[in-house]
Every structure is written in structure tokens, then in C-alpha cells.
Write a protein that holds these residues in place. Structure first.
Motif, PDB file in Angstrom:
ATOM      1  N   GLY A   1       0.815  -1.207   0.000  1.00  2.94           N
ATOM      2  CA  GLY A   1       0.000   0.000   0.000  1.00  2.94           C
ATOM      3  C   GLY A   1       0.847   1.254   0.000  1.00  2.94           C
ATOM      4  O   GLY A   1       2.014   1.255  -0.385  1.00  2.94           O
ATOM      5  N   ASP A   2       0.252   2.346   0.456  1.00  2.00           N
ATOM      6  CA  ASP A   2       0.940   3.630   0.474  1.00  2.00           C
ATOM      7  C   ASP A   2       2.112   3.588   1.455  1.00  2.00           C
ATOM      8  O   ASP A   2       1.945   3.222   2.633  1.00  2.00           O
ATOM      9  N   PHE A   3       3.290   3.982   0.978  1.00  4.06           N
ATOM     10  CA  PHE A   3       4.493   3.881   1.801  1.00  4.06           C
ATOM     11  C   PHE A   3       4.417   4.809   3.015  1.00  4.06           C
ATOM     12  O   PHE A   3       4.768   4.423   4.135  1.00  4.06           O
ATOM     13  N   ASN A   4       3.955   6.034   2.828  1.00  6.41           N
ATOM     14  CA  ASN A   4       3.897   6.979   3.942  1.00  6.41           C
ATOM     15  C   ASN A   4       2.922   6.517   5.018  1.00  6.41           C
ATOM     16  O   ASN A   4       3.183   6.697   6.222  1.00  6.41           O
ATOM     17  N   THR A   5       1.826   5.920   4.607  1.00  8.45           N
ATOM     18  CA  THR A   5       0.875   5.377   5.582  1.00  8.45           C
ATOM     19  C   THR A   5       1.510   4.239   6.368  1.00  8.45           C
ATOM     20  O   THR A   5       1.342   4.133   7.593  1.00  8.45           O
ATOM     21  N   PHE A   6       2.249   3.398   5.665  1.00  9.94           N
ATOM     22  CA  PHE A   6       2.947   2.314   6.340  1.00  9.94           C
ATOM     23  C   PHE A   6       3.926   2.864   7.380  1.00  9.94           C
ATOM     24  O   PHE A   6       4.004   2.354   8.506  1.00  9.94           O
ATOM     25  N   VAL A   7       4.696   3.893   7.019  1.00  9.39           N
ATOM     26  CA  VAL A   7       5.666   4.469   7.952  1.00  9.39           C
ATOM     27  C   VAL A   7       4.953   5.039   9.178  1.00  9.39           C
ATOM     28  O   VAL A   7       5.428   4.887  10.314  1.00  9.39           O
ATOM     29  N   GLN A   8       3.808   5.673   8.962  1.00 11.40           N
ATOM     30  CA  GLN A   8       3.035   6.192  10.093  1.00 11.40           C
ATOM     31  C   GLN A   8       2.609   5.060  11.023  1.00 11.40           C
ATOM     32  O   GLN A   8       2.711   5.174  12.255  1.00 11.40           O
ATOM     33  N   ASN A   9       2.146   3.947  10.439  1.00  9.30           N
ATOM     34  CA  ASN A   9       1.727   2.814  11.256  1.00  9.30           C
ATOM     35  C   ASN A   9       2.913   2.178  11.972  1.00  9.30           C
ATOM     36  O   ASN A   9       2.806   1.773  13.136  1.00  9.30           O
TER      37      ASN A   9
ATOM     38  N   THR B   1      12.085   0.414   3.793  1.00 11.91           N
ATOM     39  CA  THR B   1      11.774  -0.118   2.474  1.00 11.91           C
ATOM     40  C   THR B   1      11.503  -1.613   2.541  1.00 11.91           C
ATOM     41  O   THR B   1      10.514  -2.117   1.990  1.00 11.91           O
ATOM     42  N   MET B   2      12.376  -2.350   3.207  1.00 12.70           N
ATOM     43  CA  MET B   2      12.223  -3.796   3.282  1.00 12.70           C
ATOM     44  C   MET B   2      11.049  -4.206   4.168  1.00 12.70           C
ATOM     45  O   MET B   2      10.417  -5.241   3.934  1.00 12.70           O
ATOM     46  N   SER B   3      10.726  -3.396   5.174  1.00 13.47           N
ATOM     47  CA  SER B   3       9.558  -3.676   6.008  1.00 13.47           C
ATOM     48  C   SER B   3       8.266  -3.491   5.228  1.00 13.47           C
ATOM     49  O   SER B   3       7.303  -4.250   5.400  1.00 13.47           O
ATOM     50  N   HIS B   4       8.248  -2.493   4.375  1.00  9.35           N
ATOM     51  CA  HIS B   4       7.055  -2.209   3.570  1.00  9.35           C
ATOM     52  C   HIS B   4       6.816  -3.312   2.541  1.00  9.35           C
ATOM     53  O   HIS B   4       5.677  -3.626   2.197  1.00  9.35           O
ATOM     54  N   ASP B   5       7.881  -3.908   2.044  1.00  6.80           N
ATOM     55  CA  ASP B   5       7.781  -5.011   1.098  1.00  6.80           C
ATOM     56  C   ASP B   5       7.186  -6.228   1.813  1.00  6.80           C
ATOM     57  O   ASP B   5       7.606  -6.577   2.912  1.00  6.80           O
TER      58      ASP B   5
END
Length: 269
Positions: free
Chosen positions: A26-34, A144-148
Motif C-alpha cells: 500500500g501507500d508507503f507513507n501510511t505504512f511508515v506512520q503505522n 523499504t524492506m519492512s514495507h515489502d
């Protein structure tokens, strides 16, 4: 060497990685916020989170590199060791044995890991701290790798551990630099291993695996000792010590290279 370790040893950390709730993809920035919320729940300060993850960008080069990995060695042991252990590196290792002899005696007394094994690992991983320790921002790599979604729980755990390193003051933000899986320092510790096995052996109040030779070597010895390495016992293929080195690297060829290098260091020395 950190690139080969990426290919063969990350699976060793999966079982020890806790479950996280941040949804991958999904959206990378949303993932970072979570993920930031997960870190706060784990006790990471807002100041540390903001410094490490504020404005962090996705690194598509890291993803491309990760997808090129195959997880296996394509060379025989003889071919591989010939490229990794030559006269120059052996002589360099012997010089380290002489230079740091009192330090090695202290480490051997505490952890029961012979100096030649530590020097072999040190030489293979970063040419005794003089070689490439990686040039990538650790938090960018791990976000990056966490989002993947392929290994999200593994890398969420590594990202949390990296935040702990920063919060503890072991390394400042600008020195959180590493390789393609976030490995840090002269013997290329993943952040979770940095937290689990890192030792402040020089007594300065922090675990510095980039600059402190004492911390680097003692932490490496602590990892091996904790996983069953015994002083005075054989460490060649088939031995209990060879199996203990599996925590360092799963690849048989790489562990055989450590053992071969170690033997060369003390032959006629």
C-alpha cells in the motif's frame, strides 16, 4: 561479504522476530506512520522516531538488489576461498593478531572464542574495518524492506532494533549507515543481533560496532559463545563449533572459509 550474508543468513532471524501489526504494501507513507505507532508502543521516543523516520523515502534500488539474490553460493569451496583468503589478507590478519594481542587475551578469557576465528570473520566481513561496511542509510533500507510484503515481520523487527540502537545512543543518526539488509559495522551485525549480542567492551558506555575494535571483537565473540562455541575444541566442518558458527552464517562454504582462514592465521605463526 555483507551481500553474501544477506543472501544466506536472514532466515536465521525469522523465528526470533515478534509479530507486528503494521500492514505491508500500500501507500508507503501510511505504512511508515503505522510503523511509527508500533515503535512508540514498543517504548521508542517520539524524538527518536521523528529523527529516524521523518521524511524517510522508499529505496527501489534496495528492492531491486534484494530480488536479485538467490540465497546460494555458485562457486565451489576451492573457487570461493581462493577469492577471499590470499597472502595479503593472511598477513593483514596476522598483523591484527600482533597488534591486539592483549585485547584478544581478554576476550578469549571471557568468551572462550579463539582469536583466529574472530580475526577471520573480521577480515572476511570488512577487511579488518578498513573495507566496505555499506553506504546505505539503515532506516531507509529497513523501512523499504519492512514495507515489502515478502519478509515484512522480519524487517519490522530489524527496524525496531535499529531504532533501539539510535535511542540507546550507541550510534548517532548520521552513522546509522550499513548494507542492503541494514547490517552495521565492522563485522556486519543486523540490528537485532546488535541489540542481542552487542557488548560495550571498551567501557565507554555504548556499543559501537563501527569504530571500537574492542566492542566489535567482543560482540562477535559473544554471539559465537552464546550459540555454543567452545575454546580449544575443533571448529572444522562436522564439529560442534562449526555448527555454532551457523548463527553467524548458514552457508557451509562460508563457515569452511572462516575455519580455513583461521588455520592459515596461526600456521607457523
Amino acid at each position: 561479504m555483507h551481500r553474501l550474508r544477506l543472501a544466506v543468513c536472514l532466515s536465521a532471524f525469522i523465528a526470533a522476530t515478534p509479530a507486528f501489526a503494521a500492514r505491508c504494501g500500500g501507500d508507503f507513507n501510511t505504512f511508515v506512520q503505522n510503523m511509527s505507532a508500533e515503535a512508540a508502543n514498543a517504548g521508542i521516543s517520539q524524538a527518536t522516531i521523528a529523527q529516524a523516520l521523518g521524511g524517510v523515502q522508499q529505496d527501489f534500488g534496495v528492492l531491486a538488489f534484494d530480488r536479485r539474490q538467490r540465497g546460494t553460493f555458485t562457486k565451489t569451496f576451492e573457487q570461493y576461498v581462493a577469492t577471499r583468503v590470499g597472502p595479503g589478507r593472511i598477513n593483514g590478519g596476522r598483523a591484527m593478531l600482533r597488534r591486539y594481542a592483549p585485547l584478544f587475551s581478554s576476550i578469549e578469557a571471557k568468551y572462550g572464542v579463539p582469536r583466529q576465528i574472530l580475526v577471520a570473520i573480521w577480515g572476511l566481513e570488512s577487511d579488518f574495518g578498513k573495507g566496505d561496511m555499506g553506504k546505505l542509510p539503515v532506516f531507509r533500507v529497513l523501512a523499504t524492506m519492512s514495507h515489502d510484503c515478502r519478509r515484512t515481520e522480519l524487517f519490522q523487527g530489524e527496524l525496531l532494533a535499529a531504532l533501539q540502537i539510535l535511542q540507546r545512543g550507541d550510534l548517532p543518526y548520521h552513522e546509522m549507515i550499513g548494507a542492503y539488509a541494514g547490517e552495521i559495522g565492522q563485522t556486519q551485525f543486523l540490528p537485532s543481533s546488535y541489540i542481542k549480542y552487542g557488548v560495550d567492551f571498551d567501557g565507554d558506555g555504548r556499543v559501537d560496532l563501527r569504530h571500537s575494535v574492542a566492542d566489535v571483537l567482543a560482540s562477535t565473540a559473544n554471539l559465537l559463545h552464546t550459540n555454543g562455541f567452545k575454546m580449544g575444541a575443533p571448529y572444522g566442518e562436522g564439529s560442534a563449533n562449526f555448527e555454532a558458527m551457523r548463527e553467524w552464517n548458514h552457508a557451509v562454504i562460508y563457515r569452511k572459509t572462516i575455519a580455513y582462514f583461521a588455520d592459515q592465521l596461526v600456521a607457523r605463526f
